[in-house]
Motif scaffolding. Structure first.
Motif, mmCIF file in Angstrom:
data_model
loop_
_atom_site.group_PDB
_atom_site.id
_atom_site.type_symbol
_atom_site.label_atom_id
_atom_site.label_comp_id
_atom_site.label_asym_id
_atom_site.label_seq_id
_atom_site.Cartn_x
_atom_site.Cartn_y
_atom_site.Cartn_z
ATOM 1 N N GLY A 15 -63.912 45.717 30.006
ATOM 2 C CA GLY A 15 -62.601 46.325 30.144
ATOM 3 C C GLY A 15 -61.455 45.354 29.927
ATOM 4 N N GLY A 16 -61.766 44.084 29.858
ATOM 5 C CA GLY A 16 -60.739 43.072 29.683
ATOM 6 C C GLY A 16 -60.309 42.901 28.236
ATOM 7 N N SER A 17 -59.429 41.916 28.027
ATOM 8 C CA SER A 17 -58.868 41.663 26.700
ATOM 9 C C SER A 17 -58.946 40.189 26.351
ATOM 10 N N LEU A 18 -59.009 39.931 25.065
ATOM 11 C CA LEU A 18 -58.914 38.582 24.515
ATOM 12 C C LEU A 18 -58.163 38.666 23.195
ATOM 13 N N ARG A 19 -57.523 37.565 22.848
ATOM 14 C CA ARG A 19 -56.863 37.471 21.544
ATOM 15 C C ARG A 19 -57.399 36.256 20.821
ATOM 16 N N LEU A 20 -58.048 36.491 19.698
ATOM 17 C CA LEU A 20 -58.553 35.411 18.874
ATOM 18 C C LEU A 20 -57.509 35.037 17.829
ATOM 19 N N SER A 21 -57.481 33.745 17.503
ATOM 20 C CA SER A 21 -56.603 33.243 16.454
ATOM 21 C C SER A 21 -57.424 32.455 15.451
ATOM 22 N N CYS A 22 -56.967 32.456 14.211
ATOM 23 C CA CYS A 22 -57.610 31.673 13.158
ATOM 24 C C CYS A 22 -56.506 30.999 12.345
ATOM 25 N N ALA A 23 -56.422 29.686 12.479
ATOM 26 C CA ALA A 23 -55.424 28.906 11.746
ATOM 27 C C ALA A 23 -56.026 28.439 10.429
ATOM 28 N N ALA A 24 -55.323 28.707 9.338
ATOM 29 C CA ALA A 24 -55.858 28.449 8.001
ATOM 30 C C ALA A 24 -55.085 27.345 7.283
ATOM 31 N N SER A 25 -55.788 26.605 6.451
ATOM 32 C CA SER A 25 -55.156 25.592 5.610
ATOM 33 C C SER A 25 -56.018 25.370 4.376
ATOM 34 N N GLY A 26 -55.405 24.767 3.342
ATOM 35 C CA GLY A 26 -56.165 24.410 2.149
ATOM 36 C C GLY A 26 -56.217 25.460 1.059
ATOM 37 N N PHE A 27 -55.505 26.564 1.249
ATOM 38 C CA PHE A 27 -55.454 27.600 0.213
ATOM 39 C C PHE A 27 -54.171 28.401 0.424
ATOM 40 N N THR A 28 -53.877 29.274 -0.534
ATOM 41 C CA THR A 28 -52.659 30.074 -0.450
ATOM 42 C C THR A 28 -52.905 31.270 0.468
ATOM 43 N N PHE A 29 -52.562 31.080 1.724
ATOM 44 C CA PHE A 29 -52.882 32.066 2.755
ATOM 45 C C PHE A 29 -52.235 33.420 2.453
ATOM 46 N N SER A 30 -50.996 33.400 1.999
ATOM 47 C CA SER A 30 -50.227 34.643 1.855
ATOM 48 C C SER A 30 -50.753 35.562 0.763
ATOM 49 N N THR A 31 -51.671 35.081 -0.081
ATOM 50 C CA THR A 31 -52.229 35.923 -1.137
ATOM 51 C C THR A 31 -53.712 36.216 -0.917
ATOM 52 N N THR A 32 -54.188 35.944 0.288
ATOM 53 C CA THR A 32 -55.620 36.032 0.580
ATOM 54 C C THR A 32 -55.926 37.079 1.635
ATOM 55 N N THR A 33 -56.891 37.955 1.308
ATOM 56 C CA THR A 33 -57.391 38.887 2.315
ATOM 57 C C THR A 33 -58.170 38.119 3.372
ATOM 58 N N MET A 34 -57.913 38.438 4.631
ATOM 59 C CA MET A 34 -58.563 37.760 5.749
ATOM 60 C C MET A 34 -59.367 38.764 6.562
ATOM 61 N N SER A 35 -60.445 38.279 7.138
ATOM 62 C CA SER A 35 -61.318 39.169 7.895
ATOM 63 C C SER A 35 -61.850 38.462 9.131
ATOM 64 N N TRP A 36 -62.301 39.262 10.081
ATOM 65 C CA TRP A 36 -63.073 38.792 11.230
ATOM 66 C C TRP A 36 -64.459 39.427 11.150
ATOM 67 N N TYR A 37 -65.459 38.597 11.356
ATOM 68 C CA TYR A 37 -66.841 39.041 11.450
ATOM 69 C C TYR A 37 -67.376 38.616 12.811
#
Length: 116
Positions: A15-37
């Motif tokens: 019933g609780g909550s969490l917030r995951l973060s993923c910090a990216a570098s080394g590529f053009t982030f703004s033009t890249t589809t991102m996913s969580w698996y």
């Protein structure tokens, strides 16, 4: 080189909550589809949620629809996964994925454990 660094995992009660973060570098982030698996013990890795480069379009696994929300901040080069109403079956290692022009790239994963 491409780097994806996940954070925010941990132990939470059902019933609780969490917030995951993923910090990216080394590529053009703004033009890249991102996913969580995620990958639970003894199971195959499965897609949880994905978000297109502008954030306008998202899609979710049926098992998390209405509970999880994927978002991104292109200025911060970060993608997020807000997880609410967590269930024991959400227990898994969660991985960030970037569909870069160089190919698919993965983070090291962050453990999420839902248990009382």
């Amino acid at each position: 080189q491409v780097q994806l660094v996940e954070s925010g995992g941990g132990l939470v009660q059902p019933g609780g909550s969490l917030r995951l973060s993923c910090a990216a570098s080394g590529f053009t982030f703004s033009t890249t589809t991102m996913s969580w698996y995620r990958q639970a013990p003894g199971k195959e890795r499965e897609l949880v949620a994905a978000i297109t480069k502008t954030g306008i379009s998202t899609n979710y696994a049926d098992s998390v629809k209405g509970r999880f929300t994927i978002s991104r901040d292109n200025a911060k080069r970060t993608v997020y996964l807000q997880m609410n109403s967590l269930k024991p079956e959400d227990t898994a290692v969660y991985y960030c994925n970037a569909a870069t022009w160089l190919g698919s790239r993965w983070g090291q994963g962050t453990q999420v454990t839902v248990s009382s």
